[in-house]
Every structure is written in structure tokens, then in C-alpha cells.
Design an enzyme around this catalytic site. Structure first.
Site, PDB file in Angstrom:
ATOM      1  N   LYS A  66       9.282  13.001   1.922  1.00  0.00           N
ATOM      2  CA  LYS A  66       8.620  14.102   2.229  1.00  0.00           C
ATOM      3  C   LYS A  66       8.573  14.937   3.690  1.00  0.00           C
ATOM      4  O   LYS A  66       8.587  15.888   3.941  1.00  0.00           O
ATOM      5  CB  LYS A  66       7.067  13.852   2.740  1.00  0.00           C
ATOM      6  N   ASN A  87       5.464  17.825  -0.521  1.00  0.00           N
ATOM      7  CA  ASN A  87       6.103  17.447  -1.956  1.00  0.00           C
ATOM      8  C   ASN A  87       6.036  17.864  -2.857  1.00  0.00           C
ATOM      9  O   ASN A  87       5.969  17.626  -3.870  1.00  0.00           O
ATOM     10  CB  ASN A  87       4.401  16.901  -1.940  1.00  0.00           C
ATOM     11  N   ASP A 102      -1.085  18.397  -1.234  1.00  0.00           N
ATOM     12  CA  ASP A 102      -1.730  17.397  -0.871  1.00  0.00           C
ATOM     13  C   ASP A 102      -3.585  17.366  -0.270  1.00  0.00           C
ATOM     14  O   ASP A 102      -4.161  16.875  -0.968  1.00  0.00           O
ATOM     15  CB  ASP A 102      -1.481  15.910  -0.441  1.00  0.00           C
ATOM     16  N   GLY A 127      -8.996   7.704   9.859  1.00  0.00           N
ATOM     17  CA  GLY A 127      -7.350   7.656   9.972  1.00  0.00           C
ATOM     18  C   GLY A 127      -7.154   9.002  10.245  1.00  0.00           C
ATOM     19  O   GLY A 127      -7.300  10.388  11.198  1.00  0.00           O
ATOM     20  N   GLY A 129      -3.203   9.552  10.258  1.00  0.00           N
ATOM     21  CA  GLY A 129      -2.084   9.605   9.692  1.00  0.00           C
ATOM     22  C   GLY A 129      -1.311  10.376   8.574  1.00  0.00           C
ATOM     23  O   GLY A 129      -2.001  11.484   9.000  1.00  0.00           O
ATOM     24  N   GLY A 130      -0.204  10.387   8.167  1.00  0.00           N
ATOM     25  CA  GLY A 130       0.007  11.494   6.950  1.00  0.00           C
ATOM     26  C   GLY A 130      -0.974  12.082   6.045  1.00  0.00           C
ATOM     27  O   GLY A 130      -0.544  13.445   5.964  1.00  0.00           O
ATOM     28  N   ASN A 151     -10.533   7.023  14.771  1.00  0.00           N
ATOM     29  CA  ASN A 151      -8.788   6.304  14.183  1.00  0.00           C
ATOM     30  C   ASN A 151      -8.842   4.971  15.092  1.00  0.00           C
ATOM     31  O   ASN A 151      -9.350   4.754  16.544  1.00  0.00           O
ATOM     32  CB  ASN A 151      -7.813   7.021  14.449  1.00  0.00           C
ATOM     33  N   ILE A 219      -9.847   8.149  -0.236  1.00  0.00           N
ATOM     34  CA  ILE A 219      -8.314   9.111  -0.984  1.00  0.00           C
ATOM     35  C   ILE A 219      -7.839   7.314  -1.522  1.00  0.00           C
ATOM     36  O   ILE A 219      -6.928   7.817  -2.502  1.00  0.00           O
ATOM     37  CB  ILE A 219      -7.292   9.565  -0.302  1.00  0.00           C
TER      38      ILE A 219
HETATM   39  P1  ATR Z   1      -0.572   8.099   5.493  1.00  0.00           P
HETATM   40  O1  ATR Z   1       0.911   8.611   5.486  1.00  0.00           O
HETATM   41  O2  ATR Z   1      -0.438   7.069   4.055  1.00  0.00           O
HETATM   42  O3  ATR Z   1      -1.468   8.209   5.837  1.00  0.00           O
HETATM   43  P2  ATR Z   1       0.631   6.556   7.546  1.00  0.00           P
HETATM   44  O4  ATR Z   1       1.076   7.551   8.559  1.00  0.00           O
HETATM   45  O5  ATR Z   1       0.926   5.282   8.365  1.00  0.00           O
HETATM   46  O6  ATR Z   1      -0.032   6.118   6.341  1.00  0.00           O
HETATM   47  O7  ATR Z   1      -0.913   6.418   8.142  1.00  0.00           O
HETATM   48  C1  ATR Z   1      -2.310   5.412   8.370  1.00  0.00           C
HETATM   49  C2  ATR Z   1      -3.466   5.391   9.216  1.00  0.00           C
HETATM   50  O8  ATR Z   1      -4.164   3.960   8.106  1.00  0.00           O
HETATM   51  C3  ATR Z   1      -3.031   5.586  10.142  1.00  0.00           C
HETATM   52  O9  ATR Z   1      -4.489   5.761  10.266  1.00  0.00           O
HETATM   53  C4  ATR Z   1      -3.502   3.761  11.289  1.00  0.00           C
HETATM   54  O10 ATR Z   1      -3.733   3.424  11.742  1.00  0.00           O
HETATM   55  P3  ATR Z   1      -3.843   3.813  13.539  1.00  0.00           P
HETATM   56  O11 ATR Z   1      -3.148   5.223  13.435  1.00  0.00           O
HETATM   57  O12 ATR Z   1      -4.048   3.581  14.544  1.00  0.00           O
HETATM   58  O13 ATR Z   1      -1.530   3.219  13.216  1.00  0.00           O
HETATM   59  C5  ATR Z   1      -4.756   3.593   9.727  1.00  0.00           C
HETATM   60  N1  ATR Z   1      -4.712   1.846   9.544  1.00  0.00           N
HETATM   61  C6  ATR Z   1      -3.891   1.530   8.785  1.00  0.00           C
HETATM   62  N2  ATR Z   1      -4.281   0.055   8.613  1.00  0.00           N
HETATM   63  C7  ATR Z   1      -4.628  -0.137   9.596  1.00  0.00           C
HETATM   64  C8  ATR Z   1      -5.438  -1.670  10.109  1.00  0.00           C
HETATM   65  N3  ATR Z   1      -5.081  -2.779   9.502  1.00  0.00           N
HETATM   66  N4  ATR Z   1      -6.893  -1.185  10.937  1.00  0.00           N
HETATM   67  C9  ATR Z   1      -7.539  -0.179  11.412  1.00  0.00           C
HETATM   68  N5  ATR Z   1      -6.385   1.171  11.126  1.00  0.00           N
HETATM   69  C10 ATR Z   1      -5.294   1.491  10.505  1.00  0.00           C
END
Ligand code: ATR
Length: 280
Positions: A66, A87, A102, A127, A129-130, A151, A219
Site C-alpha cells: 500500500k 488501496n 479505506d 489506535g 496505526g495505518g 493509543n 473494524i
Molecule cells: P494497521 O495498519 O492494521 O492499523 P498497525 O499500523 O500495526 O496496523 O497499527 C496497529 C495499532 O494497533 C496501533 O495503534 C497499535 O498500538 P501501538 O501504536 O501502541 O503499537 C495497536 N495495537 C496492536 N496490538 C496492540 C496491543 N496488544 N495492545 C495495545 N495496542 C495494540
């Protein structure tokens, strides 16, 4: 001549997009085929001009391509540029133009289930992340008035906020702050992988103070009902899973390729069938 579309990723065998799009093309009476294409990371720079050479009309992009695909395209839409991920690619006169559907797909699905505008509501995003970035930037671009972020890693939430090119009122909260001020929010959006199969008992935070008239959108769609959604329902709140986001990101890609929105109810049925008949 039959038009060719597809989805590139690695792995790609599990993708539900081919079934969804092939049926949508057939239903719309468009002579086209949508093909899953497994492409290794190191092959992406050769694969993109290759797809142009064979005259592909458009394609979806999934993990892990992506972001890597962006410099290989002729043009990237500003929202996709801000999100940092594409995407959907459209072939316009042999130029590949990249978009991100998305976030817009998520908002369409949320709006459909919520039943009224979400932009003037108080939203809590879990959260950073992406997936969170696509949703947060698109909500901001569409004019959402308040989107707070919680987060595990606060710096990542701060980055999301400071890099957002669209104006929006946002506070960054610790988990504890979010839990104790939860009654403030009309809509909670869960974007992390917490609660996804197989760790189905995990929750990113407690919903003890959730208002019964709040709405919780997770999601994740496997399982169809996450532990967070179950807890939300126990407080009387309405919930939805990530199925509609998946359907609408595909539907909006289809619209970019063909100019018409497909039958999303039919698309949803196909995805539910693929998931083994489970919905929430
Ligand atoms: P995506 O692209 O699917 O959003 P990502 O970029 O890896 O995936 O982001 C994952 C998100 O889930 C992040 O907000 C991550 O928190 P961190 O920024 O602290 O890493 C969160 N996440 C994943 N596993 C987690 C866990 N066990 N506890 C708390 N937050 C988690």
C-alpha cells in the site's frame, strides 16, 4: 474486449475481493474479470509497469504494497498522499492514479448503520496505526468536529494529529483518561488488531462508562462480534463490525473504475458467505 481488474498483495489467496468484484461486474453487466495477483515486494517495481503494459483497467492494493506502490504511480490523490497509503489504482489514458478508499469506505459504512450524520458527533478513535490514519484523515477531510485519539503508544497518536493536513479538534488521551471520560463520546471507533481471531477475549479498553445511546464501530470482522462489541451491547449500545468498511472500500473502488456504485447489499451477502455465514 473483456476488461481486466485485480488486487495485488502477498499473500493474496485469502482475499474476498475477487468474489465480491467479479459478482459486481456481472451484476452491473460489465464485461470484466477481477484477478488476484500475488506479487513479492522485490517484484513490485517490475510488476507495476507490467500491469500497465498488459492494459489493466484498475486494481486494488493490499498488504504489503500500500505504501511502496506510491512512487511507482503517475499520480497520487492528495488524501491518499496524506494517509501515506494507496488501496485503489485507476488507469486513466494509460496513467496510473492512486487513491485511498479505506477511510471513505469506513465512513460510508458507519453512516449507513448509524443512520445520521457522524461528522457533528463526539468521536473517540482507538489506535494510531495505518487503519486509524486512513479513518482519522478522512474524517478530518470531511469536516468532523471532534475526534479524540487513544493509543497504547501516545507518541504515535500525537504524530497522527500533528501530521493531519485537515483541521479537526483532537485531544490525545491515555487509556485511563479515555476510560474515565467515555460518557463524553457518541461514537467509538476501534482500529487496532486487539480482539481479532484467535485472541478473541482481548479488549483495548474497558467500556464501563459507555453511554447506552453510544455507537461502537470495530473494524475487525473476524470474529463477527469482538469482546469490545459484546461489552458495548451489555451497556445497551449499538455496535457494528468491519464488514461494511470492507464492502464500501471495495464499492468506492468499483465506482472509481466504472463511474457507478455497485449493489452493496449483494456485495455484503457475498462476503458473509465467504466468511462462513457469520454476521453480527
Ligand atoms: P494497521 O495498519 O492494521 O492499523 P498497525 O499500523 O500495526 O496496523 O497499527 C496497529 C495499532 O494497533 C496501533 O495503534 C497499535 O498500538 P501501538 O501504536 O501502541 O503499537 C495497536 N495495537 C496492536 N496490538 C496492540 C496491543 N496488544 N495492545 C495495545 N495496542 C495494540
Amino acid at each position: 474486449m473483456k476488461k481486466l481488474y485485480g488486487v495485488i498483495g502477498n499473500p493474496i489467496g485469502h482475499s474476498m475481493s475477487p468474489a465480491m468484484h467479479n459478482d459486481a461486474f456481472k451484476t452491473a453487466g460489465i464485461d470484466a474479470h477481477y484477478q488476484p495477483l500475488q506479487i513479492k515486494t522485490e517484484d513490485l517495481p517490475a510488476a507495476v509497469p507490467g500491469m500497465k503494459a498488459i492494459g489493466i483497467s484498475g486494481f486494488n492494493v493490499t498488504v504489503p504494497h500500500k505504501t511502496a506502490i506510491m512512487p511507482l504511480l503517475d499520480e497520487v490523490d492528495p488524501l491518499a498522499q496524506a494517509i501515506g497509503a494507496v488501496n485503489t489504482v485507476v488507469n486513466v489514458n494509460n496513467r496510473f492514479i492512486g487513491y485511498n478508499t479505506d477511510g471513505a469506505g469506513f465512513i460510508r459504512g458507519l453512516h449507513e448503520e448509524y443512520g445520521k450524520s457522524v461528522l457533528d458527533k463526539r468521536i473517540l478513535l482507538i489506535g494510531a496505526g495505518g487503519a486509524a490514519r486512513a479513518i482519522y484523515y478522512t474524517l478530518s477531510q470531511q469536516g468532523a468536529i471532534l475526534v479524540d485519539i487513544v493509543n497504547r503508544t501516545a507518541e504515535k497518536a500525537e504524530q497522527l494529529k500533528t501530521r493531519c493536513p485537515y483541521p479537526v479538534n483532537t485531544s490525545i488521551l491515555s487509556l485511563q483518561q479515555a476510560e474515565t471520560t467515555l460518557e463524553k463520546y457518541d461514537i467509538i471507533i476501534q482500529t487496532t488488531s486487539i480482539g481479532m481471531s484467535p485472541k478473541v477475549d482481548e479488549k483495548p479498553l474497558s467500556l464501563q462508562r459507555l453511554r447506552p445511546d453510544a455507537f461502537v464501530s470495530d473494524i475487525i470482522y473476524n470474529p463477527a462480534k469482538t469482546a469490545l462489541m459484546k461489552e458495548a451491547e451489555s451497556h445497551g449500545a449499538r455496535v457494528q463490525n468491519g464488514l461494511k468498511m470492507f464492502v464500501y472500500q471495495g464499492a468506492l473502488a468499483f465506482e472509481k473504475w466504472t463511474g457507478t456504485l455497485p449493489d452493496t447489499e449483494r456485495m455484503e451477502k457475498i462476503v458473509i458467505e465467504k466468511l462462513g455465514g457469520k454476521t453480527c
